[in-house]
Design a protein around this motif. Structure first.
Motif, PDB file in Angstrom:
ATOM      1  N   ASN A   1       0.804  -1.119  -0.167  1.00 10.94           N
ATOM      2  CA  ASN A   1      -0.030   0.086  -0.141  1.00 10.94           C
ATOM      3  C   ASN A   1       0.789   1.114   0.017  1.00 10.94           C
ATOM      4  O   ASN A   1       0.209   2.482  -0.079  1.00 10.94           O
ATOM      5  N   ARG A   2       2.058   0.891   0.113  1.00 13.76           N
ATOM      6  CA  ARG A   2       3.045   2.137   0.113  1.00 13.76           C
ATOM      7  C   ARG A   2       4.287   1.943  -0.482  1.00 13.76           C
ATOM      8  O   ARG A   2       4.660   0.614  -0.171  1.00 13.76           O
TER       9      ARG A   2
ATOM     10  N   GLU B   1       9.641   8.277   2.565  1.00 16.67           N
ATOM     11  CA  GLU B   1       8.223   7.458   2.461  1.00 16.67           C
ATOM     12  C   GLU B   1       7.834   8.111   1.286  1.00 16.67           C
ATOM     13  O   GLU B   1       7.800   9.347   1.026  1.00 16.67           O
TER      14      GLU B   1
ATOM     15  N   SER C   1       4.741   9.154  -1.657  1.00 12.31           N
ATOM     16  CA  SER C   1       3.141   9.484  -1.796  1.00 12.31           C
ATOM     17  C   SER C   1       2.699   8.188  -2.789  1.00 12.31           C
ATOM     18  O   SER C   1       3.216   8.110  -3.603  1.00 12.31           O
ATOM     19  N   THR C   2       1.506   7.855  -2.453  1.00 16.99           N
ATOM     20  CA  THR C   2       0.725   6.833  -3.232  1.00 16.99           C
ATOM     21  C   THR C   2      -0.223   7.681  -4.109  1.00 16.99           C
ATOM     22  O   THR C   2      -0.460   8.677  -4.054  1.00 16.99           O
TER      23      THR C   2
END
Length: 178
Positions: A90-91, A175, A177-178
Protein backbone atom coordinates in the motif's frame (compact mmCIF):
# COMPACT_ATOMS: atom_id res chain seq x y z
CA UNK A 1 13.82 25.09 0.98
CA UNK A 2 12.02 23.34 3.83
CA UNK A 3 10.12 20.07 4.03
CA UNK A 4 9.05 18.47 0.77
CA UNK A 5 5.27 17.94 0.98
CA UNK A 6 4.61 16.02 -2.26
CA UNK A 7 6.71 12.91 -2.04
CA UNK A 8 6.43 11.48 -5.56
CA UNK A 9 9.74 9.98 -6.64
CA UNK A 10 10.53 12.35 -9.55
CA UNK A 11 9.80 15.42 -7.40
CA UNK A 12 11.87 14.12 -4.48
CA UNK A 13 14.85 13.46 -6.74
CA UNK A 14 14.49 16.81 -8.52
CA UNK A 15 14.23 18.66 -5.20
CA UNK A 16 17.27 16.92 -3.72
CA UNK A 17 19.19 17.58 -6.96
CA UNK A 18 18.44 21.30 -6.75
CA UNK A 19 19.32 21.47 -3.06
CA UNK A 20 22.58 19.57 -3.55
CA UNK A 21 23.71 21.59 -6.58
CA UNK A 22 22.71 24.92 -4.99
CA UNK A 23 24.57 24.04 -1.77
CA UNK A 24 27.82 23.27 -3.57
CA UNK A 25 27.49 26.20 -6.00
CA UNK A 26 27.02 28.67 -3.12
CA UNK A 27 29.94 27.25 -1.13
CA UNK A 28 33.65 27.89 -1.27
CA UNK A 29 33.96 24.30 -2.58
CA UNK A 30 32.05 24.15 -5.90
CA UNK A 31 32.10 21.03 -8.04
CA UNK A 32 32.52 20.85 -11.81
CA UNK A 33 29.51 18.61 -12.31
CA UNK A 34 26.30 18.10 -10.34
CA UNK A 35 23.78 15.66 -11.76
CA UNK A 36 21.14 12.98 -11.27
CA UNK A 37 22.54 9.53 -11.97
CA UNK A 38 20.63 6.34 -12.68
CA UNK A 39 22.63 3.18 -12.15
CA UNK A 40 23.24 0.26 -9.84
CA UNK A 41 26.60 1.61 -8.69
CA UNK A 42 27.94 5.05 -7.89
CA UNK A 43 28.83 7.16 -10.91
CA UNK A 44 32.29 6.82 -12.38
CA UNK A 45 34.72 9.69 -12.26
CA UNK A 46 35.65 10.41 -15.86
CA UNK A 47 38.84 12.30 -15.14
CA UNK A 48 40.51 14.19 -12.38
CA UNK A 49 41.08 17.67 -13.73
CA UNK A 50 40.14 21.07 -12.38
CA UNK A 51 37.01 22.41 -14.11
CA UNK A 52 37.65 23.82 -17.54
CA UNK A 53 41.23 22.56 -17.94
CA UNK A 54 42.62 19.83 -20.14
CA UNK A 55 45.65 19.06 -18.00
CA UNK A 56 45.62 16.22 -15.48
CA UNK A 57 45.23 17.43 -11.92
CA UNK A 58 48.68 16.43 -10.71
CA UNK A 59 49.14 19.44 -8.37
CA UNK A 60 45.89 21.33 -8.93
CA UNK A 61 45.70 24.85 -7.56
CA UNK A 62 44.31 24.80 -4.03
CA UNK A 63 41.21 26.78 -5.02
CA UNK A 64 40.49 25.05 -8.37
CA UNK A 65 36.97 23.57 -8.41
CA UNK A 66 37.00 19.88 -9.16
CA UNK A 67 34.93 16.79 -8.71
CA UNK A 68 31.32 15.90 -9.00
CA UNK A 69 28.20 15.64 -6.85
CA UNK A 70 25.26 13.38 -7.57
CA UNK A 71 21.82 12.21 -6.54
CA UNK A 72 20.60 8.71 -7.33
CA UNK A 73 17.90 6.28 -6.28
CA UNK A 74 19.51 3.11 -4.95
CA UNK A 75 16.28 1.18 -4.49
CA UNK A 76 12.52 1.40 -4.10
CA UNK A 77 11.06 -0.78 -1.38
CA UNK A 78 7.42 -1.95 -1.23
CA UNK A 79 5.88 -1.69 2.23
CA UNK A 80 3.34 -4.40 2.94
CA UNK A 81 0.63 -3.80 5.52
CA UNK A 82 0.33 -7.09 7.45
CA UNK A 83 -2.93 -5.94 9.03
CA UNK A 84 -4.71 -5.50 5.71
CA UNK A 85 -6.84 -8.49 4.73
CA UNK A 86 -4.94 -9.17 1.53
CA UNK A 87 -1.48 -8.03 2.68
CA UNK A 88 -1.24 -5.61 -0.21
CA UNK A 89 1.57 -3.28 -0.98
CA UNK A 90 0.00 0.00 0.00
CA UNK A 91 3.00 2.27 -0.07
CA UNK A 92 6.63 2.51 -1.12
CA UNK A 93 9.85 3.88 0.29
CA UNK A 94 12.77 5.07 -1.80
CA UNK A 95 16.40 5.09 -0.75
CA UNK A 96 18.13 8.17 -2.14
CA UNK A 97 21.88 8.63 -2.23
CA UNK A 98 23.74 11.89 -2.50
CA UNK A 99 27.47 12.03 -2.82
CA UNK A 100 30.56 13.91 -3.85
CA UNK A 101 33.86 12.74 -5.30
CA UNK A 102 36.93 14.95 -5.59
CA UNK A 103 40.45 14.68 -6.86
CA UNK A 104 43.11 13.95 -4.29
CA UNK A 105 46.60 15.27 -4.38
CA UNK A 106 48.56 12.64 -6.26
CA UNK A 107 52.13 11.81 -7.07
CA UNK A 108 53.60 14.89 -8.73
CA UNK A 109 54.93 14.95 -12.26
CA UNK A 110 58.36 14.71 -10.66
CA UNK A 111 57.38 11.44 -8.95
CA UNK A 112 57.08 12.88 -5.43
CA UNK A 113 54.39 11.60 -3.09
CA UNK A 114 52.01 14.12 -1.50
CA UNK A 115 53.39 15.68 1.67
CA UNK A 116 51.89 14.97 5.07
CA UNK A 117 50.47 18.50 4.99
CA UNK A 118 48.79 17.80 1.62
CA UNK A 119 47.33 14.52 2.87
CA UNK A 120 45.99 16.29 5.95
CA UNK A 121 44.56 19.10 3.82
CA UNK A 122 42.78 16.49 1.62
CA UNK A 123 41.24 14.97 4.76
CA UNK A 124 39.96 18.32 6.02
CA UNK A 125 38.63 19.13 2.53
CA UNK A 126 36.71 15.84 2.65
CA UNK A 127 35.25 16.77 6.05
CA UNK A 128 34.12 20.11 4.59
CA UNK A 129 32.36 18.15 1.80
CA UNK A 130 30.64 15.98 4.44
CA UNK A 131 29.27 19.15 6.00
CA UNK A 132 28.00 20.39 2.62
CA UNK A 133 26.20 17.10 1.98
CA UNK A 134 24.63 17.18 5.45
CA UNK A 135 23.61 20.78 4.95
CA UNK A 136 21.94 20.07 1.60
CA UNK A 137 19.76 17.36 3.19
CA UNK A 138 19.03 19.53 6.24
CA UNK A 139 17.93 22.47 4.08
CA UNK A 140 15.94 20.31 1.68
CA UNK A 141 14.10 17.87 3.90
CA UNK A 142 14.24 19.13 7.45
CA UNK A 143 14.26 22.92 7.36
CA UNK A 144 13.44 24.62 10.63
CA UNK A 145 10.86 22.09 11.80
CA UNK A 146 13.20 19.32 13.05
CA UNK A 147 10.67 16.80 11.73
CA UNK A 148 12.35 15.04 8.85
CA UNK A 149 10.26 12.82 6.55
CA UNK A 150 13.27 10.54 6.13
CA UNK A 151 15.22 7.81 7.83
CA UNK A 152 18.98 7.72 7.58
CA UNK A 153 20.44 4.57 6.08
CA UNK A 154 24.01 5.86 6.04
CA UNK A 155 24.98 9.21 7.53
CA UNK A 156 28.19 9.54 5.59
CA UNK A 157 30.11 6.66 4.10
CA UNK A 158 33.58 7.38 2.73
CA UNK A 159 34.01 6.75 -1.01
CA UNK A 160 37.51 5.78 -2.12
CA UNK A 161 40.29 6.63 -2.18
CA UNK A 162 40.55 4.99 -5.58
CA UNK A 163 41.84 6.19 -8.90
CA UNK A 164 42.97 9.54 -7.55
CA UNK A 165 39.65 10.53 -6.02
CA UNK A 166 37.84 10.27 -2.73
CA UNK A 167 34.58 11.50 -1.25
CA UNK A 168 31.41 10.77 0.69
CA UNK A 169 27.99 9.25 0.08
CA UNK A 170 24.87 9.59 2.23
CA UNK A 171 21.81 7.36 1.90
CA UNK A 172 18.40 8.01 3.35
CA UNK A 173 15.00 6.41 3.04
CA UNK A 174 11.93 8.49 2.19
CA UNK A 175 8.28 7.50 2.29
CA UNK A 176 6.72 8.01 -1.13
CA UNK A 177 3.25 9.40 -1.76
CA UNK A 178 0.84 6.89 -3.29
Amino acid sequence: MGIVADKKLPLLVATMYKCLCDTFAASSRPVCRCFVYHGAARPPVENCTPCGTADPAHDPPQDAPNGQAWVRVTRVIPVIDPVAANCCVNRYQAVLEIGVQRCLRAVSQQGEAPSIEDLTADAFDAYADWELLRSSVQDCFVGDSCEAPLNWVSFGEPVGPAGGYSGWAFQFQVELST
